[in-house]
Enzyme design. Structure first.
Site, mmCIF file in Angstrom:
data_model
loop_
_atom_site.group_PDB
_atom_site.id
_atom_site.type_symbol
_atom_site.label_atom_id
_atom_site.label_comp_id
_atom_site.label_asym_id
_atom_site.label_seq_id
_atom_site.Cartn_x
_atom_site.Cartn_y
_atom_site.Cartn_z
ATOM 1 N N MET A 53 -9.296 -2.088 8.391
ATOM 2 C CA MET A 53 -8.758 -2.525 9.674
ATOM 3 C C MET A 53 -7.871 -1.510 10.400
ATOM 4 O O MET A 53 -7.275 -1.867 11.418
ATOM 5 C CB MET A 53 -7.988 -3.843 9.485
ATOM 6 C CG MET A 53 -8.867 -4.991 9.009
ATOM 7 S SD MET A 53 -7.971 -6.554 8.776
ATOM 8 C CE MET A 53 -7.471 -6.936 10.464
ATOM 9 N N GLU A 54 -7.783 -0.268 9.936
ATOM 10 C CA GLU A 54 -6.928 0.716 10.615
ATOM 11 C C GLU A 54 -7.546 2.090 10.828
ATOM 12 O O GLU A 54 -7.145 2.818 11.748
ATOM 13 C CB GLU A 54 -5.605 0.922 9.833
ATOM 14 C CG GLU A 54 -4.673 -0.247 9.788
ATOM 15 C CD GLU A 54 -5.027 -1.235 8.693
ATOM 16 O OE1 GLU A 54 -4.753 -2.430 8.876
ATOM 17 O OE2 GLU A 54 -5.586 -0.802 7.653
ATOM 18 N N VAL A 92 -13.512 -8.826 7.271
ATOM 19 C CA VAL A 92 -14.949 -9.091 7.129
ATOM 20 C C VAL A 92 -15.179 -9.946 5.880
ATOM 21 O O VAL A 92 -15.086 -9.452 4.751
ATOM 22 C CB VAL A 92 -15.743 -7.775 7.049
ATOM 23 C CG1 VAL A 92 -17.227 -8.066 6.862
ATOM 24 C CG2 VAL A 92 -15.510 -6.936 8.303
ATOM 25 N N GLY A 106 -12.913 -2.848 1.862
ATOM 26 C CA GLY A 106 -14.011 -3.639 1.327
ATOM 27 C C GLY A 106 -15.248 -2.781 1.185
ATOM 28 O O GLY A 106 -15.653 -2.082 2.123
ATOM 29 N N ASP A 143 -12.737 -5.281 -2.882
ATOM 30 C CA ASP A 143 -13.831 -6.237 -3.052
ATOM 31 C C ASP A 143 -15.099 -5.566 -2.554
ATOM 32 O O ASP A 143 -15.036 -4.594 -1.798
ATOM 33 C CB ASP A 143 -13.567 -7.545 -2.291
ATOM 34 C CG ASP A 143 -13.314 -7.301 -0.809
ATOM 35 O OD1 ASP A 143 -14.255 -7.485 -0.019
ATOM 36 O OD2 ASP A 143 -12.187 -6.920 -0.433
ATOM 37 N N GLU A 167 0.806 -1.220 0.000
ATOM 38 C CA GLU A 167 0.000 0.000 0.000
ATOM 39 C C GLU A 167 0.842 1.274 0.000
ATOM 40 O O GLU A 167 0.325 2.351 -0.283
ATOM 41 C CB GLU A 167 -0.954 -0.010 1.192
ATOM 42 C CG GLU A 167 -2.010 -1.108 1.093
ATOM 43 C CD GLU A 167 -2.882 -1.214 2.327
ATOM 44 O OE1 GLU A 167 -4.054 -1.584 2.180
ATOM 45 O OE2 GLU A 167 -2.389 -0.938 3.446
#
EC number: 3.2.2.9
Length: 231
Positions: A174-175, A153, A78, A198, A12
């Site tokens: 997640m951050e 998830v 996501g 996604d 990233e």
């Protein structure tokens, strides 16, 4: 202005790192900081590691030791908004934890004790992100609520839980909420700008690992455009 940029994983931050001039690397507490100039702007690029604790540690060091004026969080997410497709961009208006629950003490679902229910992104940075998007004519963007948890998830049950408690959510990752909470506590402006890897309830021809490089390309292009506008 010194701009802080945060990505969790090497994939990233790699594109941005390779474009930094006068690159200097510092490693501390499991975090890697790349300093120099990017498109003429003074930047500190942080590879924080995955998850909320790693993100909070890195963001604290970024603000307290590197003295950045604003924080941009980049990477993948996501999608939960049905209009989103792979490679599209989400821009945070607010960020919440989806895995915090102290409702027994009267707090909202997702609200950490003694913290606001939502962490509000800086309006000027949101506007800058939207302006940066105009240089990416092939990308669709949605602005709104991004939710964070120490959970990848991937089950219908978890998706339904998030939709039930956070019906306006556009994306999960997640951050971001840890970064946002840390910025809130330091009174540092932030925005989250991520590319969709996604989309819930949509079949994808590619796995997360396969699409991550493409998401990184999209989010990095967005950040580069923002840095140019902010410098």
């Amino acid at each position: 202005m010194k701009i802080g940029i945060i990505g969790a994983m090497e994939q990233e931050v790699a594109i941005l790192k390779d474009k930094i001039e006068g690159l200097s690397t510092i490693t501390k507490a499991g975090c890697t900081f790349y300093t120099g100039t990017l498109n003429g702007a003074d930047v500190v690029l942080l590879q924080s590691g995955i998850g909320k604790v790693a993100a909070a540690v890195g963001t604290t060091l970024l603000i307290a030791e590197h003295n950045v004026d604003v924080v941009l969080n980049t990477g993948s997410a996501g999608g939960f908004d049905s209009s989103l497709n792979l490679g599209d961009v989400v821009i945070s208006t607010e960020v919440r934890h989806h895995d915090a629950d102290v409702t027994a003490f009267g707090y909202e679902m997702g609200q950490m004790a003694q913290q606001p229910a939502a962490f509000i992104a800086d309006e000027k940075l949101i506007t800058t992100a939207e302006q940066a998007l105009t240089e990416m004519s092939d990308k669709h963007a949605v602005r709104g609520l991004i939710c964070t948890g120490d959970v990848f998830v991937c089950t219908p049950e978890r998706q339904e839980f998030i939709r039930t408690h956070f019906p306006s959510v556009i994306a999960v990752e997640m951050e971001a909420s840890a970064i946002a909470q840390t910025c809130h506590q330091f009174n540092t402006p932030f925005v989250v700008v991520r590319a969709i890897s996604d989309v819930a309830d949509k079949e994808s021809p590619m796995s997360f690992d396969e699409f991550l490089p493409l998401a990184a390309q999209s989010s990095s292009e967005m950040v580069l455009n923002m840095v140019t506008l902010l410098k």
